[in-house]
Every structure is written in C-alpha cells, then in structure tokens.
Write a protein that holds these residues in place. Structure first.
Motif, PDB file in Angstrom:
ATOM      1  N   MET A 140       1.643   7.624 -28.174  1.00 48.37           N
ATOM      2  CA  MET A 140       2.162   7.705 -26.834  1.00 48.37           C
ATOM      3  C   MET A 140       1.839   9.086 -26.288  1.00 48.37           C
ATOM      4  N   CYS A 141       0.890   9.113 -25.373  1.00 48.88           N
ATOM      5  CA  CYS A 141       0.432  10.364 -24.779  1.00 48.88           C
ATOM      6  C   CYS A 141       0.987  10.458 -23.364  1.00 48.88           C
ATOM      7  N   VAL A 142       1.985  11.318 -23.168  1.00 54.36           N
ATOM      8  CA  VAL A 142       2.626  11.483 -21.869  1.00 54.36           C
ATOM      9  C   VAL A 142       2.065  12.722 -21.203  1.00 54.36           C
ATOM     10  N   ALA A 143       1.699  12.554 -19.937  1.00 52.11           N
ATOM     11  CA  ALA A 143       1.153  13.681 -19.182  1.00 52.11           C
ATOM     12  C   ALA A 143       1.986  13.871 -17.919  1.00 52.11           C
ATOM     13  N   LEU A 144       2.097  15.127 -17.531  1.00 50.68           N
ATOM     14  CA  LEU A 144       2.753  15.448 -16.264  1.00 50.68           C
ATOM     15  C   LEU A 144       1.662  15.620 -15.217  1.00 50.68           C
ATOM     16  N   LEU A 145       1.658  14.739 -14.248  1.00 48.57           N
ATOM     17  CA  LEU A 145       0.612  14.755 -13.220  1.00 48.57           C
ATOM     18  C   LEU A 145       1.246  14.910 -11.835  1.00 48.57           C
ATOM     19  N   THR A 146       0.564  15.611 -10.978  1.00 51.16           N
ATOM     20  CA  THR A 146       0.986  15.648  -9.577  1.00 51.16           C
ATOM     21  C   THR A 146       0.519  14.364  -8.922  1.00 51.16           C
ATOM     22  N   TYR A 147       1.028  14.110  -7.728  1.00 51.53           N
ATOM     23  CA  TYR A 147       0.594  12.906  -7.010  1.00 51.53           C
ATOM     24  C   TYR A 147      -0.897  12.965  -6.710  1.00 51.53           C
ATOM     25  N   ALA A 148      -1.415  14.131  -6.442  1.00 50.12           N
ATOM     26  CA  ALA A 148      -2.852  14.269  -6.163  1.00 50.12           C
ATOM     27  C   ALA A 148      -3.665  13.935  -7.415  1.00 50.12           C
ATOM     28  N   ASP A 149      -3.222  14.436  -8.586  1.00 47.90           N
ATOM     29  CA  ASP A 149      -3.932  14.133  -9.834  1.00 47.90           C
ATOM     30  C   ASP A 149      -3.867  12.641 -10.150  1.00 47.90           C
ATOM     31  N   LEU A 150      -2.683  12.061  -9.972  1.00 49.21           N
ATOM     32  CA  LEU A 150      -2.518  10.632 -10.247  1.00 49.21           C
ATOM     33  C   LEU A 150      -3.383   9.798  -9.302  1.00 49.21           C
ATOM     34  N   SER A 151      -3.448  10.205  -8.058  1.00 50.95           N
ATOM     35  CA  SER A 151      -4.263   9.448  -7.106  1.00 50.95           C
ATOM     36  C   SER A 151      -5.749   9.568  -7.437  1.00 50.95           C
ATOM     37  N   ALA A 152      -6.185  10.759  -7.903  1.00 49.28           N
ATOM     38  CA  ALA A 152      -7.595  10.929  -8.290  1.00 49.28           C
ATOM     39  C   ALA A 152      -7.913  10.094  -9.522  1.00 49.28           C
ATOM     40  N   ARG A 153      -6.999  10.043 -10.486  1.00 49.59           N
ATOM     41  CA  ARG A 153      -7.227   9.296 -11.719  1.00 49.59           C
ATOM     42  C   ARG A 153      -7.297   7.790 -11.448  1.00 49.59           C
ATOM     43  N   LEU A 154      -6.455   7.301 -10.516  1.00 52.29           N
ATOM     44  CA  LEU A 154      -6.406   5.865 -10.236  1.00 52.29           C
ATOM     45  C   LEU A 154      -7.280   5.451  -9.062  1.00 52.29           C
ATOM     46  N   ASN A 155      -7.874   6.420  -8.381  1.00 50.39           N
ATOM     47  CA  ASN A 155      -8.736   6.167  -7.235  1.00 50.39           C
ATOM     48  C   ASN A 155      -7.964   5.470  -6.104  1.00 50.39           C
ATOM     49  N   ILE A 156      -6.806   6.034  -5.812  1.00 48.74           N
ATOM     50  CA  ILE A 156      -5.980   5.537  -4.724  1.00 48.74           C
ATOM     51  C   ILE A 156      -5.535   6.729  -3.880  1.00 48.74           C
ATOM     52  N   SER A 157      -4.883   6.477  -2.774  1.00 51.76           N
ATOM     53  CA  SER A 157      -4.422   7.574  -1.923  1.00 51.76           C
ATOM     54  C   SER A 157      -3.204   8.256  -2.547  1.00 51.76           C
ATOM     55  N   ARG A 158      -2.904   9.443  -2.039  1.00 56.67           N
ATOM     56  CA  ARG A 158      -1.773  10.217  -2.548  1.00 56.67           C
ATOM     57  C   ARG A 158      -0.459   9.480  -2.279  1.00 56.67           C
ATOM     58  N   GLU A 159      -0.350   8.884  -1.103  1.00 57.67           N
ATOM     59  CA  GLU A 159       0.866   8.128  -0.763  1.00 57.67           C
ATOM     60  C   GLU A 159       1.005   6.887  -1.628  1.00 57.67           C
ATOM     61  N   ALA A 160      -0.109   6.243  -1.964  1.00 59.85           N
ATOM     62  CA  ALA A 160      -0.061   5.074  -2.840  1.00 59.85           C
ATOM     63  C   ALA A 160       0.387   5.487  -4.236  1.00 59.85           C
ATOM     64  N   ALA A 161      -0.059   6.662  -4.705  1.00 59.11           N
ATOM     65  CA  ALA A 161       0.369   7.159  -6.011  1.00 59.11           C
ATOM     66  C   ALA A 161       1.869   7.454  -6.001  1.00 59.11           C
ATOM     67  N   ARG A 162       2.354   8.036  -4.930  1.00 59.44           N
ATOM     68  CA  ARG A 162       3.780   8.325  -4.807  1.00 59.44           C
ATOM     69  C   ARG A 162       4.594   7.038  -4.811  1.00 59.44           C
ATOM     70  N   SER A 163       4.125   6.031  -4.073  1.00 57.40           N
ATOM     71  CA  SER A 163       4.795   4.743  -4.021  1.00 57.40           C
ATOM     72  C   SER A 163       4.786   4.058  -5.387  1.00 57.40           C
ATOM     73  N   LEU A 164       3.673   4.161  -6.096  1.00 61.77           N
ATOM     74  CA  LEU A 164       3.566   3.571  -7.424  1.00 61.77           C
ATOM     75  C   LEU A 164       4.550   4.221  -8.388  1.00 61.77           C
ATOM     76  N   ALA A 165       4.678   5.532  -8.318  1.00 68.60           N
ATOM     77  CA  ALA A 165       5.608   6.241  -9.192  1.00 68.60           C
ATOM     78  C   ALA A 165       7.048   5.815  -8.904  1.00 68.60           C
ATOM     79  N   ARG A 166       7.367   5.625  -7.659  1.00 71.03           N
ATOM     80  CA  ARG A 166       8.719   5.170  -7.320  1.00 71.03           C
ATOM     81  C   ARG A 166       8.953   3.737  -7.775  1.00 71.03           C
ATOM     82  N   ARG A 167       7.957   2.851  -7.559  1.00 72.87           N
ATOM     83  CA  ARG A 167       8.097   1.448  -7.949  1.00 72.87           C
ATOM     84  C   ARG A 167       8.282   1.290  -9.446  1.00 72.87           C
TER      85      ARG A 167
END
Length: 184
Positions: free
Chosen positions: A1-28
């Motif tokens: 289990m590899c846990v990483a602390l990512l900002t919304y910008a990093d998460l959006s770059a990794r998943l190829n989605i917008s920053r707001e979509a990454a924020r929404s995904l984290a909340r969901r």
C-alpha cells in the motif's frame, strides 16, 4: 500500500483531468485531506488502488428553441431575392401559412373571450352565493339566540307566559321573513 500526498494539481496531472474534477473526485471518494505548509490542499491517495477512467462528456441536449435558432442562424441572411420569379412559390406558400395561422389565432382568441366571460359570470355567482350564505348564517344565529332565550325564559318585563308568547310570535315572523328571502 503506497500512499502519496498529492495536491489537486498533481492529482489532475496524474489522472489527466481538470483541477476541479480532481477536487470533486477527492470529495466523492472521501480521501483524507490536509493542508501543506504553503497552504495548499493535500490529498492522501493510495496509488495502488487509484484506477480512474473519466466518463466521456455528454453533450447537452438543446431544447427546441435553441435548435430552431441554430437552424435560422445556419441559413443565409436573406435566402430570397427581392422580386425574383424563382421565389414566387415560396413567398406564396409563406403568405398562405401566415393567413392560416392568423385564422387559428382568431379562433383561439374567440374561445379565450368566451371562457373569460364565463369565468366572470361564475365569479359573480360565487360572490352572490357567498353573500347569501353569510346572510343565512346570520339569520340562523339570530334564530338560535331567540330559541335559547325562549327556553331560558329570560326576558325583562312581563310574565314568563306572556313573554314566551311574544317571543314565539317574533320567532314565527323571523322564520316567515327568512323563508321569503330564501325564495327570491
């Protein structure tokens, strides 16, 4: 289990989605969030379980007005040449359609006027019925009061028998008057 602390910008770059979509995904997905020293939000993400495929975007359905406007805008500004013989059938057809629509509008207007007059008559009848009901309720209350007085025999002056006879006469007169008013 590899846990990483990512900002919304990093998460959006990794998943190829917008920053707001990454924020929404984290909340969901209710991933734990915290703040970094510089004040940015950090999301704890398990990279082994991170599988996300974004849904394809669905186009909004345009309503019929927007669709009609789009068709009109797609047309040439003035498809008909003025005083051209080749446009005469189209112009005649459009004039016939305008005449037909004016007839339909006139028919609907007549129906509207008839229904409005009917509604006005019904409103007047309803107002009259409400007034008659109020008057009848007042008469009923007065008659009930007189009946209660007769039963109790509480009238100032005179004997109880004479008083009862007088009250009975008043009651009979009130009943006759109410009956005459109801027959009108």
């Amino acid at each position: 289990m590899c846990v990483a602390l990512l900002t919304y910008a990093d998460l959006s770059a990794r998943l190829n989605i917008s920053r707001e979509a990454a924020r929404s995904l984290a909340r969901r997905r209710r991933w734990p969030r915290s703040r970094s020293e510089d004040g940015k939000a950090l999301v704890s993400v398990d990279l082994a379980e991170l599988r996300y495929t974004p849904r394809p975007r669905r186009a909004r359905r345009a309503d019929h007005v927007d669709a009609s406007l789009a068709k009109v805008e797609a047309l040439e500004p003035f498809p008909f040449q003025r005083d051209s013989l080749e446009n005469a059938p189209e112009i005649a057809a459009l004039k016939a359609e305008i005449a037909r629509l004016e007839e339909v509008a006139a028919a609907y207007r007549a129906v509207f006027e008839r229904e409005r007059e009917r509604a006005d008559r019904l409103a007047a009848e309803l107002t009259q019925a409400a007034a008659e009901t109020t008057a009848a309720n007042a008469w009923a209350a007065r008659l009930e009061d007189e009946m209660a007085d007769l039963r109790a025999g509480r009238r100032d002056g005179g004997t109880i028998a004479g008083q009862a006879a007088r009250r009975l006469g008043h009651l009979a007169a009130a009943i006759v008057q109410a009956d005459r008013a109801a027959r009108r």
